[in-house]
Design an enzyme around this catalytic site. Structure first.
Site, mmCIF file in Angstrom:
data_model
loop_
_atom_site.group_PDB
_atom_site.id
_atom_site.type_symbol
_atom_site.label_atom_id
_atom_site.label_comp_id
_atom_site.label_asym_id
_atom_site.label_seq_id
_atom_site.Cartn_x
_atom_site.Cartn_y
_atom_site.Cartn_z
ATOM 1 N N LYS A 151 22.143 25.051 19.268
ATOM 2 C CA LYS A 151 23.656 25.400 19.396
ATOM 3 C C LYS A 151 24.024 25.695 20.744
ATOM 4 O O LYS A 151 25.157 25.187 21.270
ATOM 5 C CB LYS A 151 23.880 26.890 18.622
ATOM 6 C CG LYS A 151 25.115 27.133 18.295
ATOM 7 C CD LYS A 151 25.593 28.545 17.581
ATOM 8 C CE LYS A 151 24.938 28.565 16.324
ATOM 9 N NZ LYS A 151 25.923 28.395 15.326
ATOM 10 N N ARG A 167 25.887 34.744 18.460
ATOM 11 C CA ARG A 167 25.135 33.935 17.155
ATOM 12 C C ARG A 167 23.527 33.657 17.666
ATOM 13 O O ARG A 167 23.231 33.425 18.981
ATOM 14 C CB ARG A 167 25.641 32.586 16.908
ATOM 15 C CG ARG A 167 27.194 32.871 16.498
ATOM 16 C CD ARG A 167 27.723 31.238 16.387
ATOM 17 N NE ARG A 167 28.728 31.151 15.595
ATOM 18 C CZ ARG A 167 29.998 31.271 15.882
ATOM 19 N NH1 ARG A 167 30.439 31.481 17.018
ATOM 20 N NH2 ARG A 167 30.860 31.249 15.015
ATOM 21 N N HIS A 206 -6.703 14.426 -10.869
ATOM 22 C CA HIS A 206 -6.430 13.032 -11.808
ATOM 23 C C HIS A 206 -5.132 12.725 -12.338
ATOM 24 O O HIS A 206 -4.531 11.785 -11.873
ATOM 25 C CB HIS A 206 -7.333 13.195 -12.917
ATOM 26 C CG HIS A 206 -7.313 11.921 -13.778
ATOM 27 N ND1 HIS A 206 -6.617 11.789 -14.793
ATOM 28 C CD2 HIS A 206 -8.168 10.912 -13.721
ATOM 29 C CE1 HIS A 206 -6.634 10.489 -15.335
ATOM 30 N NE2 HIS A 206 -7.770 9.904 -14.674
ATOM 31 N N MET A 247 19.042 35.331 11.903
ATOM 32 C CA MET A 247 20.201 36.269 11.814
ATOM 33 C C MET A 247 21.524 35.562 11.695
ATOM 34 O O MET A 247 21.800 34.431 12.111
ATOM 35 C CB MET A 247 20.160 36.843 13.198
ATOM 36 C CG MET A 247 21.214 38.048 13.169
ATOM 37 S SD MET A 247 21.397 38.991 14.576
ATOM 38 C CE MET A 247 23.025 37.632 15.183
ATOM 39 N N SER A 286 -13.321 1.114 3.793
ATOM 40 C CA SER A 286 -11.922 1.503 3.337
ATOM 41 C C SER A 286 -12.274 3.111 3.449
ATOM 42 O O SER A 286 -13.185 3.410 2.594
ATOM 43 C CB SER A 286 -11.656 1.156 1.933
ATOM 44 O OG SER A 286 -10.462 1.729 1.492
ATOM 45 N N CYS A 306 -7.668 4.213 1.536
ATOM 46 C CA CYS A 306 -7.298 4.123 0.433
ATOM 47 C C CYS A 306 -7.119 5.555 -0.478
ATOM 48 O O CYS A 306 -6.834 5.554 -1.663
ATOM 49 C CB CYS A 306 -7.936 3.357 -0.473
ATOM 50 S SG CYS A 306 -9.664 3.609 -0.870
ATOM 51 N N GLY A 311 17.047 30.830 7.852
ATOM 52 C CA GLY A 311 16.258 32.056 7.565
ATOM 53 C C GLY A 311 16.622 33.143 8.559
ATOM 54 O O GLY A 311 16.023 34.296 8.636
ATOM 55 N N ARG A 323 26.074 19.522 15.582
ATOM 56 C CA ARG A 323 24.745 19.059 15.412
ATOM 57 C C ARG A 323 24.509 17.991 14.475
ATOM 58 O O ARG A 323 25.540 17.558 13.919
ATOM 59 C CB ARG A 323 23.871 20.159 14.830
ATOM 60 C CG ARG A 323 24.436 20.706 13.527
ATOM 61 C CD ARG A 323 23.659 21.929 13.090
ATOM 62 N NE ARG A 323 24.289 22.430 11.744
ATOM 63 C CZ ARG A 323 24.021 23.493 11.061
ATOM 64 N NH1 ARG A 323 23.454 24.685 11.900
ATOM 65 N NH2 ARG A 323 24.521 23.766 9.862
ATOM 66 N N TYR A 355 -4.958 -1.470 7.786
ATOM 67 C CA TYR A 355 -3.992 -1.280 6.643
ATOM 68 C C TYR A 355 -4.003 0.163 6.182
ATOM 69 O O TYR A 355 -5.239 0.726 6.386
ATOM 70 C CB TYR A 355 -4.169 -2.471 5.647
ATOM 71 C CG TYR A 355 -5.519 -2.318 4.895
ATOM 72 C CD1 TYR A 355 -5.398 -1.421 3.865
ATOM 73 C CD2 TYR A 355 -6.809 -2.854 5.233
ATOM 74 C CE1 TYR A 355 -6.596 -1.366 3.031
ATOM 75 C CE2 TYR A 355 -7.779 -2.877 4.519
ATOM 76 C CZ TYR A 355 -7.945 -2.008 3.407
ATOM 77 O OH TYR A 355 -8.958 -1.892 2.651
HETATM 78 C C1 PEP Z 1 -10.965 8.625 -2.425
HETATM 79 O O1 PEP Z 1 -12.021 9.387 -2.512
HETATM 80 O O2 PEP Z 1 -10.304 8.746 -1.256
HETATM 81 C C2 PEP Z 1 -10.673 7.277 -3.267
HETATM 82 C C3 PEP Z 1 -9.722 6.537 -2.911
HETATM 83 O O3 PEP Z 1 -11.641 7.207 -4.511
HETATM 84 P P1 PEP Z 1 -11.240 8.184 -5.659
HETATM 85 O O4 PEP Z 1 -10.066 8.833 -5.511
HETATM 86 O O5 PEP Z 1 -11.149 7.274 -6.791
HETATM 87 O O6 PEP Z 1 -12.386 9.064 -5.725
#
Ligand code: PEP
Ligand code: MG
Length: 887
Positions: free
Chosen positions: A28, A98, A470, A109, A779, A846, A107, A354, A866
């Site tokens: 501000k 202020r 899962h 004053m 990976s 991954c 959150g 702002r 990647y």
């Molecule tokens: C991991 O463990 O990061 C993975 C991609 O394999 P999963 O989640 O299938 O165990």
């Protein structure tokens, strides 16, 4: 010693860059200084720096003499600019106080207005304004605000007193109160303060000012500010600035007004001023909802069919000036601004500006429009969009106007909204969905055998499991909304009923899930379909131009692959083959294979699975033609595939001709105490090589067939899971190579392919140098790597991880956002050691982190090739990767 106080307005010119630095003077303060600097009408004032706040808190709440002297000087600056004196009984200067941290923090004053009023100065204000009623109304507002915000007297005590006074007079509205009525109210308010605090309301204006400054500083460490900081990742050592500014009055009659405005529509992004204002009112009246605010522009008023005149119509001069300010501020800040203003007797004053908050849709439109207008460049547009906000655009969302009956809350595991009938098991979900019913699968937790039910369901709700449980992982992959870990949910499978908090429900009742917030609602709540508008596409094209890392998808069905491709995936980074084993058509062959007494028995069952797996891979290669596909060989412990209920055992016994007792005994033998660390991953391939042989054969046969049909050969990347040693990989790579050679001989053609591994155990990261001798790619499986590095079970973490995050032990859920400090070291080490052995090793990620912007930024820093994310996260990852590359 750094300067502690910066003045602004009233013709001050600063060359000190600290005055306009949010870090020093807060958002501000910096913007007020900046606005004043470009010649906008800003009431004069001063800012006490955030550093002073930090020092004050460290000193145990003491003000130094130097600070007192600086504030006294700064006050003189305001007095001179306005031509009034603070505390002068004849013609008093009044100020607002202020808070203002580096980022806006609701959150903290609130504001104190009209500071400087007391029993004497109120008379002076009455005389100079020529308006008794205005003076006493201002005084009662001040006593109420100051007592509430600074002295801690409960707000409602004042409101009740006012209500009673109005009732006694037979008034309905504050506007009916006369000067005398307000005078009496002030007396009552002051009596409330004395009764509550045991001392009088402070009459000394200097004491009032320091009281307010102290309250602002102290509010930095208030409970609600701490909670807000924790929720928004704001460090505790930033401190807040204090802004003291000459009052201007929007409540000095019908030529005065106050309002808030956005330079563009924050909901749609449309290039139209958007705002609300009130005639003869003070700032808080607009937001407090006491009076209904009016539209700013004629167009907006007409569109809404509202009667009360817009500001454009009733104050054309001030409006014209305001519109010019909007344009100037947008050009100056090169962003949409959220503005507060006041008109005092026809004169416009700017109180705040702002960058305005906006929806994802508006953010995209504004960013693309501003590039077109030449206001910003592509890189700025890319940086300006919060990648996670794109989620709002990729799933159906709840109609914000719809009424919600909230039953409880869980983790926002997979975004989107869904309504449907509660079903308590996967088979029922599938059956009822086949009949055309929308269903929500509700389970204590899901396991791979629920896949078909999850697919059939519109949404998934679980009582246990965290963000990488899962249910969460699979739901995100499928693009199904999911609320996981709803601890208030209990399910009674016997009576097929459930409870959420204290509400009883039964199978078939309709509920609605909001996967973006974790809300669980009773009944149907209407949704709106996602709209992938043109701006979204434009921004993605820009992002692709600027990013270095490729973005792949975690996908295991042709449908997922197709969607991932539509969202711009450049390959499959993880195809989890276990999900294919659960298909109804093959689960008995899988079970027969697992329960076989010997290798010959397993091979017989695997013969049946081979054509099915080949077909799976064929379809995936077909969808991903021309792009790399990483297929991971079987990973989960075998017992996950086994039957559970007596009926399932009986059915299996019928199908494969083995007695139920034998089947049950064999199933018992497979039981593991700690399956996550048990007989899973490449350990399956080492002990039962015939399983991996079958999968490898299916992959190469399918790849050859697709190459034959398409002429465009896919590049299979065969990935071995849960490797800890080079030897494991060596054995399994040899197995895969041998199968490849055989299949190529049979098919009369060869194909490029790669064998690589996941790095998902600390030992694998440590030994990455050796492992890379066998692996063409790594990976990083950061789900398991997080689990094994932290020693925290990913399926049980939900029960205790949120307090961990609340207490700041981990800054964020480490299964959602990579623990860069800890697990990140292993990723870095794995990448470095892998590259040292094999310079051209392909590196990717991954785990679920592949779709998390902060983790993606880390992947860029490590130099991965990647990231791979669930299909719905692909656009998010594309944008985040571009932001990471831009730095
Ligand atoms: C991991 O463990 O990061 C993975 C991609 O394999 P999963 O989640 O299938 O165990
Ligand atoms: Mg894993």
């Amino acid at each position: 010693m750094n300067r502690q106080v910066y003045t602004f307005g009233g013709g001050v010119k600063h060359d000190d860059p600290r005055a306009k630095d949010k870090v020093i003077t807060g958002g501000k303060g910096a913007n007020l200084s900046e606005m004043a600097g470009i010649g906008l009408p800003v009431p004069p004032g001063f800012t006490i720096t955030t550093e002073t706040c930090v020092q004050y808190l460290a000193d145990g709440g003491d003000f130094s003499d130097a600070l007192r002297a600086d504030v006294a000087q700064a006050l003189i600056h305001i007095e001179k600019a306005v031509g009034k004196t603070f505390g002068d009984a004849a013609d008093p200067l009044l100020v607002s106080v202020r808070s203002g941290a580096r980022v806006s923090m609701p959150g903290m004053m609130d504001t104190v207005l009209n500071l400087g009023l007391n029993d004497q100065t109120v008379e002076g204000l009455a005389t100079t304004s020529g308006d008794d009623r205005f003076a006493w109304d201002s005084y009662r507002r001040f006593v109420q605000m100051y007592s509430d915000v600074v002295l801690g007297v409960e707000h409602h005590l004042f409101e009740e007193a006012l209500e009673i006074a109005k009732e006694d007079q037979g008034y309905h509205n504050d506007v009916e109160m006369s000067a005398d009525d307000w005078r009496k109210i002030v007396k009552q308010y002051k009596a409330i303060v004395s009764a509550e605090l045991g001392h009088e309301f402070p009459q000394d204006v200097t004491e009032q000012l320091w009281g307010a400054i102290k309250a602002v500083f102290d509010s930095w460490d208030s409970d609600r500010a701490k909670v807000y900081r924790r929720l928004n990742d704001i460090p505790g050592d930033w401190g807040t600035a204090v802004n003291v500014q000459a009052m201007v009055f929007g409540n000095m009659g019908d030529t005065s007004a106050t309002g808030v405005a956005f330079t563009r529509d924050p909901a749609t992004g449309e290039r139209a001023y958007y705002g609300e204002w009130l005639v003869n009112a003070q700032g808080e009246d607009v937001v407090a909802g006491i009076r209904t605010p009016q539209y700013l522009t004629k167009a907006a008023r007409e569109r809404a069919g509202a009667k009360p005149l817009s500001m454009e119509e009733s104050m054309p001069d001030a409006y014209g000036e305001l519109a010019a300010v909007f344009d100037l501020l947008e050009k100056h800040y090169r962003d949409m601004q959220d503005i507060e203003f006041t008109v005092q007797q026809g004169k416009l004053w700017m109180l705040q500006t702002r960058s305005g908050k906006r929806t994802a849709k508006a953010a995209l439109k504004m960013a693309v429009d501003m590039v077109d207008e030449g206001l910003i460049d592509e890189a700025t547009a890319i940086r300006r969009i919060d990648p996670m906000a794109l989620d709002q655009l990729l799933h159906p969302t709840l109609d914000p106007k719809a009424v919600r009956d909230i039953l409880g809350k869980g983790l926002p595991a997979s975004p989107g909204a869904a309504s449907g009938a509660i079903v308590l098991d996967a088979d029922t979900a599938e059956k009822r969905a086949e009949m055309g019913e929308s269903v929500i699968l509700v389970r204590v937790e899901t396991s791979p055998e629920d896949i078909h039910g999850m697919h059939a369901a519109k949404g998934i709700l679980t009582a246990r499991g965290g963000m990488t449980s899962h249910a969460a992982v699979v739901a995100r992959g499928m693009g199904r909304p999911c609320v996981s870990g709803a601890s208030a949910l209990s399910i009674d499978m016997k009576t097929r009923t459930l409870r959420i908090a204290n509400r009883a429900l039964k199978e078939g009742d309709i509920i609605t899930l909001d996967g973006a917030t974790g809300d669980i609602m009773f009944g149907q709540v209407s949704t709106i379909e996602p709209e992938l508008a043109g701006d979204f596409g434009t921004l993605m094209v820009w992002a692709d131009k600027h990013r270095r890392m490729k973005v792949r998808a975690n996908a295991e069905t042709p449908q997922d692959c197709k969607m991932a491709r539509q969202f711009g995936a450049e390959g499959v980074g993880l195809c989890r083959t276990e999900h294919m084993f659960f298909d109804a058509s093959r689960i008995s062959a899988v079970r027969q294979m697992i329960l076989a007494e010997d290798e010959a028995g397993r091979r017989t069952a695997l013969e049946k699975l081979l054509p099915e797996q080949r077909d799976d891979f064929h379809q995936i290669f077909w969808e991903m033609a021309g792009l790399p596909v990483t297929i991971r060989l079987l990973d989960p412990p075998l017992h996950e595939f086994l039957p559970h209920s007596d009926a399932e055992f009986a059915e299996l016994s019928d199908t494969i001709g083995i007695g139920v007792d034998t089947l049950k005994r064999r199933a018992d033998e497979l039981h593991e105490f700690n399956p996550m660390l048990g007989h899973r991953g490449c350990r399956l391939g080492i002990t039962f090589p015939e399983i991996y042989e079958m999968q490898a054969r299916a992959i190469f046969e399918a790849a050859c067939d697709v190459a034959e049909r398409l002429g465009d050969a896919p590049v299979p990347e065969v990935m071995i899971p849960l490797v800890a040693t080079k030897k494991e990989l060596q054995i399994l790579k040899k197995l895969v190579d041998e199968i490849a050679t055989k299949v190529f001989a049979e098919k009369g053609r060869t194909l490029d392919y790669m064998v690589g591994t996941m790095i998902e155990l600390p030992r694998a990261a440590l030994m990455a140098g050796e492992i890379a001798e066998e692996a063409k790619f790594f990976s990083f499986g950061t789900n398991d790597l997080t689990q094994t590095t932290l020693g925290v079970s990913r399926d049980d973490a939900a029960r205790f991880l949120s307090p961990y995050v609340e207490k700041g032990i981990y800054p964020r859920d480490p299964f959602v956002s990579l623990d860069i400090e800890g697990v990140g070291q292993l990723v870095q080490m794995g990448a470095d050691r892998g590259r040292a052995t094999r310079a051209d090793i392909k590196l990717g990620i991954c785990g679920e982190h592949g779709g998390d912007p902060a983790s993606i930024a880390f992947c860029e820093a490590v130099g991965l090739d990647y990231v791979s994310a669930s299909p719905f996260r692909v656009p998010i990852a594309r944008l985040a990767a571009a932001q990471a590359a831009l730095g």
